[in-house]
Design a protein around this motif. Structure first.
Motif, short mmCIF file in Angstrom:
data_model
loop_
_atom_site.label_atom_id
_atom_site.label_comp_id
_atom_site.label_asym_id
_atom_site.label_seq_id
_atom_site.Cartn_x
_atom_site.Cartn_y
_atom_site.Cartn_z
N PRO A 159 0.81 -1.24 0.06
CA PRO A 159 -0.21 0.07 -0.12
C PRO A 159 0.78 1.20 -0.13
CG PRO A 159 0.50 -1.36 2.81
CD PRO A 159 0.80 -1.78 1.11
N PHE A 160 0.16 2.44 -0.89
CA PHE A 160 0.84 3.53 -0.28
C PHE A 160 0.13 5.20 -1.02
CE2 PHE A 160 0.74 1.75 -4.73
CZ PHE A 160 0.47 3.24 -5.66
N ILE A 161 0.12 5.31 -0.15
CA ILE A 161 -0.49 7.13 -0.45
C ILE A 161 0.56 7.90 -1.83
CG2 ILE A 161 -1.46 7.37 1.50
CD1 ILE A 161 0.65 9.53 2.84
N ILE A 162 -0.41 8.51 -2.39
CA ILE A 162 0.61 10.08 -3.40
C ILE A 162 0.34 11.26 -3.05
CG2 ILE A 162 0.46 10.70 -5.68
CD1 ILE A 162 -1.48 7.57 -6.96
N VAL A 163 1.68 11.77 -2.23
CA VAL A 163 1.55 13.50 -1.88
C VAL A 163 0.91 14.00 -2.48
CG1 VAL A 163 2.71 14.44 -0.77
CG2 VAL A 163 2.49 11.99 -0.10
N ASN A 164 0.07 15.13 -2.37
CA ASN A 164 -0.46 16.09 -2.36
C ASN A 164 -0.26 16.47 -4.20
OD1 ASN A 164 -1.41 18.73 -1.93
ND2 ASN A 164 0.38 19.79 -2.64
N LYS A 165 -1.16 14.55 -4.86
CA LYS A 165 -1.50 14.98 -6.19
C LYS A 165 0.03 14.80 -7.39
CE LYS A 165 -4.58 18.18 -6.66
NZ LYS A 165 -6.08 19.25 -6.85
N VAL A 166 1.19 14.87 -6.75
CA VAL A 166 2.63 14.85 -7.08
C VAL A 166 2.35 13.44 -7.89
CG1 VAL A 166 4.09 15.28 -7.72
CG2 VAL A 166 2.66 16.93 -6.53
N ARG A 167 1.97 12.21 -8.89
CA ARG A 167 2.15 11.13 -9.12
C ARG A 167 3.18 10.44 -8.84
NH1 ARG A 167 2.59 7.01 -8.22
NH2 ARG A 167 1.36 5.64 -8.75
N GLU A 168 4.34 10.60 -9.00
CA GLU A 168 5.41 10.42 -8.68
C GLU A 168 6.10 10.22 -7.11
OE1 GLU A 168 6.98 14.55 -9.89
OE2 GLU A 168 5.02 13.10 -11.05
N LYS A 169 4.82 10.80 -6.39
CA LYS A 169 5.47 11.40 -5.06
C LYS A 169 4.70 9.84 -3.87
CE LYS A 169 7.67 14.17 -1.17
NZ LYS A 169 7.24 15.21 -0.96
N GLU A 170 5.49 8.99 -3.92
CA GLU A 170 4.97 7.67 -3.17
C GLU A 170 5.34 7.49 -1.33
OE1 GLU A 170 4.55 5.25 -7.29
OE2 GLU A 170 5.49 4.54 -5.19
N GLY A 227 12.48 8.56 -6.75
CA GLY A 227 12.97 8.06 -5.44
C GLY A 227 12.76 9.09 -4.63
N SER A 228 13.27 9.24 -3.56
CA SER A 228 13.73 10.18 -2.65
C SER A 228 14.70 11.24 -2.82
CB SER A 228 13.90 9.91 -0.74
OG SER A 228 15.14 9.20 -1.03
N LEU A 229 15.64 11.24 -3.54
CA LEU A 229 16.61 11.77 -4.13
C LEU A 229 16.31 12.60 -4.98
CD1 LEU A 229 19.72 9.37 -3.80
CD2 LEU A 229 19.30 11.31 -2.55
N GLU A 230 15.42 12.34 -5.36
CA GLU A 230 14.38 13.52 -6.62
C GLU A 230 13.50 14.95 -5.89
OE1 GLU A 230 13.09 11.51 -9.67
OE2 GLU A 230 13.80 9.50 -8.99
N PHE A 231 13.69 14.79 -4.37
CA PHE A 231 13.00 15.77 -4.53
C PHE A 231 13.69 16.56 -3.55
CE2 PHE A 231 9.80 11.58 -4.76
CZ PHE A 231 8.98 12.55 -5.50
N THR A 232 12.84 17.36 -3.78
CA THR A 232 13.48 18.92 -3.02
C THR A 232 13.67 18.76 -1.03
OG1 THR A 232 12.44 20.12 -3.72
CG2 THR A 232 13.79 20.21 -4.74
N GLY A 233 14.06 19.21 -0.67
CA GLY A 233 14.33 20.06 0.63
C GLY A 233 15.12 18.59 2.18
N GLN A 234 14.82 18.57 3.21
CA GLN A 234 15.57 18.07 3.53
C GLN A 234 15.40 16.22 3.92
OE1 GLN A 234 15.10 19.49 8.12
NE2 GLN A 234 16.80 17.63 8.49
N ASN A 235 16.01 15.42 3.40
CA ASN A 235 15.86 14.67 3.29
C ASN A 235 16.53 13.94 4.16
OD1 ASN A 235 15.68 12.05 1.93
ND2 ASN A 235 16.20 13.02 0.18
N ILE A 236 15.73 13.73 4.63
CA ILE A 236 16.65 11.70 5.96
C ILE A 236 15.67 10.99 5.73
CG2 ILE A 236 16.38 13.82 7.93
CD1 ILE A 236 13.69 12.14 8.79
N ASP A 237 16.08 10.79 3.99
CA ASP A 237 15.72 8.89 3.82
C ASP A 237 16.24 8.87 2.37
OD1 ASP A 237 15.22 6.61 3.42
OD2 ASP A 237 13.02 7.29 2.94
N LYS A 238 17.55 8.79 2.68
CA LYS A 238 18.16 9.34 1.52
C LYS A 238 18.57 7.75 0.83
CE LYS A 238 21.27 12.69 3.32
NZ LYS A 238 20.96 13.31 3.88
N ASP A 239 18.50 6.57 1.00
CA ASP A 239 18.51 5.12 1.11
C ASP A 239 17.19 4.77 0.43
OD1 ASP A 239 17.29 4.93 3.30
OD2 ASP A 239 18.67 2.92 4.11
#
Length: 663
Positions: free
Chosen positions: A563-574, A588-600
């Motif tokens: 199961p997963f959620i899609i964040v704020n209608k941005v389809r690639e952000k699961e 993947g998490s590295l493709e999103f801006t802002g503080q990343n505490i899930d680099k792997d």
């Protein structure tokens, strides 16, 4: 002035668009409590509260239906109840009930001597309850889970004992108690098998053998007359009797129920609950407790706290009682029934009940089963009434309306040849919960209420124990997010082409592409979007997924899948459960801006915390901005142990929860 206003509007729209397409960082939320930051969580802990268990049943004994339950002998607090005990005293006490029969996981009939299913159950369960039903001949076993496996083999030892039974009849002692348990005891072996959870605890039961019905009267107001179908395993309330009593019997000669309390005897119409006649009983030395029973020759017997009596109707229309047993029995009888050999079985009033056989001519008796029988047949429960159900070898109901090889009495879909059984996650009467934080890959407030899905998954199986469709009964029970989030699941073992159709999803925002069969387009595996806005399924919704051809449950996998959620209608952000993979359309998490505490990108933060947890339980959600460690007292200890201790931290056990911090 107009130019200034237009400029301001343009700037405002630009700002809104900018922030609508970017995601908050740690600076946008309250700081986490030091307690949750200071947890030392073992590397690799995935926060799973359940495990996959493979159940293998081997049975070459012929046709038999199996029901498989998650098992614990722990009783739960069902609240207090005020009722009259068997002595007529009004008492108020806490009622403790077993949850075993509420935890049905799957049913099936072995194919070529074997039945194998993999199920998801909470980790605090270490046993499985397996019940075998061969033409209403029930047996059961409790089997330990070892290395996530259960292996059970049926032997014909009990069947061999049956060859010694009189004529072609197999007897079972059906029993009820004040805790609301309906169960049977095999008089040849003393083995107990649970049958059903009653609508209300009771001191009485009586069986209409011809119609395969059991009647029972509730032990507290309004004293409902309850009817149980032995074939359909279902209850209904006929009427409220309005008063209590410890003695009940069905008279096959006239089709009436005989009900007795104190020194009175009544008849009732079992179809309507209407009271018909009333008699006085003369000569009882003690009128407390006991039971009624008719022998095959029509003679009526009664037991009370003072022993066993024969009853005869006199010319004044009163029942005269004659004591049969000794004046002072060393036990207080609660119930009695005749078996097919006309042996009289009696249970005593003790909490760990004993079964006694008594001679109706002399009053002689012996302990047959229970603690005092000293033969390892201890019953850790009360027996408040007994009745005999007889299974006749030459009178089997082999009706199979849809011709699928599964008898109607065992078939969940008796008129559908493509469906026969069901596999439940978490259980037939249970709900599971998946709770998300939606700020990934930045930290959240860990109240786990941004999107909370309550669900029950039902895999509908055919006679070959293959899945023909999947039904997901679900709703969003909490939506504490400021975003418009979608929610879906990936069935990793299935290709989209294996799905015939998907019905029930609610899509209103036009950012989800669908294949003709209702699966999401552009996916390597079958992905079903339940809703593109979680607010669309705040009410209970059923999502039906039909397969092109039956699939093995091994290929299907076990709910809740991925199961997963899609964040704020941005389809690639699961956002997924820990260690679960994104779908073909996720990034993947590295493709999103802002503080990343899930680099792997494993959906576990650098301090070991998840963005989603899945609990096979009706999880109570923390209030907004209340992190889970404060709402649940043992969540921290469980997490730091890597899931080894406090495995039931989310249950409503004393000390587990802070209810004022929960929604």
């Amino acid at each position: 002035m107009k130019t200034a206003i237009n400029f301001f509007l343009k700037i405002s729209i630009t700002v809104l668009l900018f922030y609508g397409c970017n995601f908050p960082t740690n600076d946008d939320i309250d700081d986490l409590d030091d307690d949750i930051n200071s947890l030392t969580i073992p590397v690799g802990f995935d926060f799973s509260t359940y495990h996959d268990v493979t159940v293998t049943i081997n049975d070459n004994g012929g046709y038999a239906k199996y029901d498989v339950y998650a098992y614990t002998d722990e009783l739960y607090d069902a609240g207090t109840e005020t009722f009259e005990d068997e002595s007529g005293e009004t008492v108020t006490e806490t009622v403790y009930k077993s949850e075993v029969l509420d935890k049905l996981i799957f049913s099936g009939v072995p194919v070529n001597g074997q039945l194998i299913q993999t199920v998801n159950i909470p980790k605090f369960y270490d046993k499985i309850y397996i019940r075998r039903n061969e033409h209403l001949n029930y047996t059961s076993s409790i089997v330990a889970i070892v290395d996530q496996e259960v292996n059970y083999s049926f032997t014909n030892s009990q069947a061999a004992l049956r060859t010694m039974a009189v004529k072609n009849v197999t007897d079972y002692l059906y029993s009820v108690n004040g805790d609301g348990q309906l169960f049977q005891i095999d008089p040849l072996t003393g083995v107990l098998t649970d049958l059903s959870t009653m609508p209300m605890g009771s001191y009485t039961c009586a069986i209409d053998q011809e119609n395969k019905l059991l009647y029972s009267i509730g032990r507290s107001s309004p004293y409902p007359l309850m009817k149980y179908s032995i074939v359909a395993d279902s209850w209904e309330t006929v009427a409220n009797i309005g008063f209590g009593g410890p003695r009940l019997e069905f008279n096959s000669k006239n089709g009436l129920l005989y009900y007795s309390s104190g020194s009175r005897l009544y008849t009732f119409n079992p179809s309507t609950g209407k009271r018909l006649d009333t008699w006085n009983i003369i000569g009882l030395h003690n009128t407390d407790g006991g039971d009624l029973v008719f022998a095959d020759d029509g003679k009526l017997f009664l037991c009370s706290a003072s022993g066993l009596y024969g009853l005869e109707l006199d010319e004044d229309n009163n029942y005269q009682s004659t004591r049969i047993s000794a004046d002072n029995l060393p036990f207080t009888p609660t119930s009695m029934t005749f078996d097919s050999n006309q042996e009289l079985w009696i249970a005593d009033i003790s909490g760990y009940a004993n079964l006694i056989i008594m001679d109706t001519e002399t009053g002689g008796w012996k302990y047959q089963y229970g603690v005092k029988a000293n033969n390892n047949t201890t019953y850790k429960r009360s027996i408040h009434d007994l009745s005999t159900f007889r299974v006749y070898a030459d009178n089997k109901d082999e009706t199979d309306s849809d011709g699928d090889g599964i008898l109607d009495q065992d078939d969940a879909y008796p008129n559908d040849a493509e469906a026969a059984f069901e596999l439940f996650t978490p259980s037939k009467y249970g709900k599971g919960t998946i709770a998300f934080e939606d700020l990934w890959p930045a930290t959240g407030d860990y109240d786990f209420n941004d999107a909370v899905l309550s669900y029950q998954a039902i895999a509908v199986l055919n006679a070959e124990n293959l899945a023909v469709r999947l039904e997901l009964i679900c709703n969003i029970k909490a939506n504490g997010a400021g975003y418009t989030n979608g929610i879906g699941l990936e069935i990793e073992g299935l290709d989209p082409s294996q799905i015939e159709s998907v019905t029930g999803p609610i899509l209103t925002h036009n950012y989800i592409g669908l294949n003709a069969n209702g699966t999401e387009s552009g996916q390597d595996n079958a992905v079903i979007i339940l809703a593109d806005d979680v607010d669309n399924i705040l009410k209970e919704t059923t999502i039906s997924i039909n397969f092109v051809a039956p699939v093995s449950t091994d290929d299907l996998g076990v709910a809740p899948f991925n199961p997963f959620i899609i964040v704020n209608k941005v389809r690639e952000k699961e956002i997924h459960l820990p260690n679960k993979s994104i779908t073909s359309l996720g990034s993947g998490s590295l493709e999103f801006t802002g503080q990343n505490i899930d680099k792997d990108g494993d959906f576990i933060s650098d301090n070991g915390l998840p963005w989603a947890i899945s609990i096979i339980h009706d999880f109570k959600v923390p209030k907004e901005k209340t992190n889970i460690i404060n709402a649940y007292n043992f969540f921290g200890a469980w997490a730091e142990s890597g899931g080894k201790t406090n495995v039931d931290w989310y249950k409503d056990n004393p000390g587990n929860r802070n209810d004022d911090l929960l929604e």
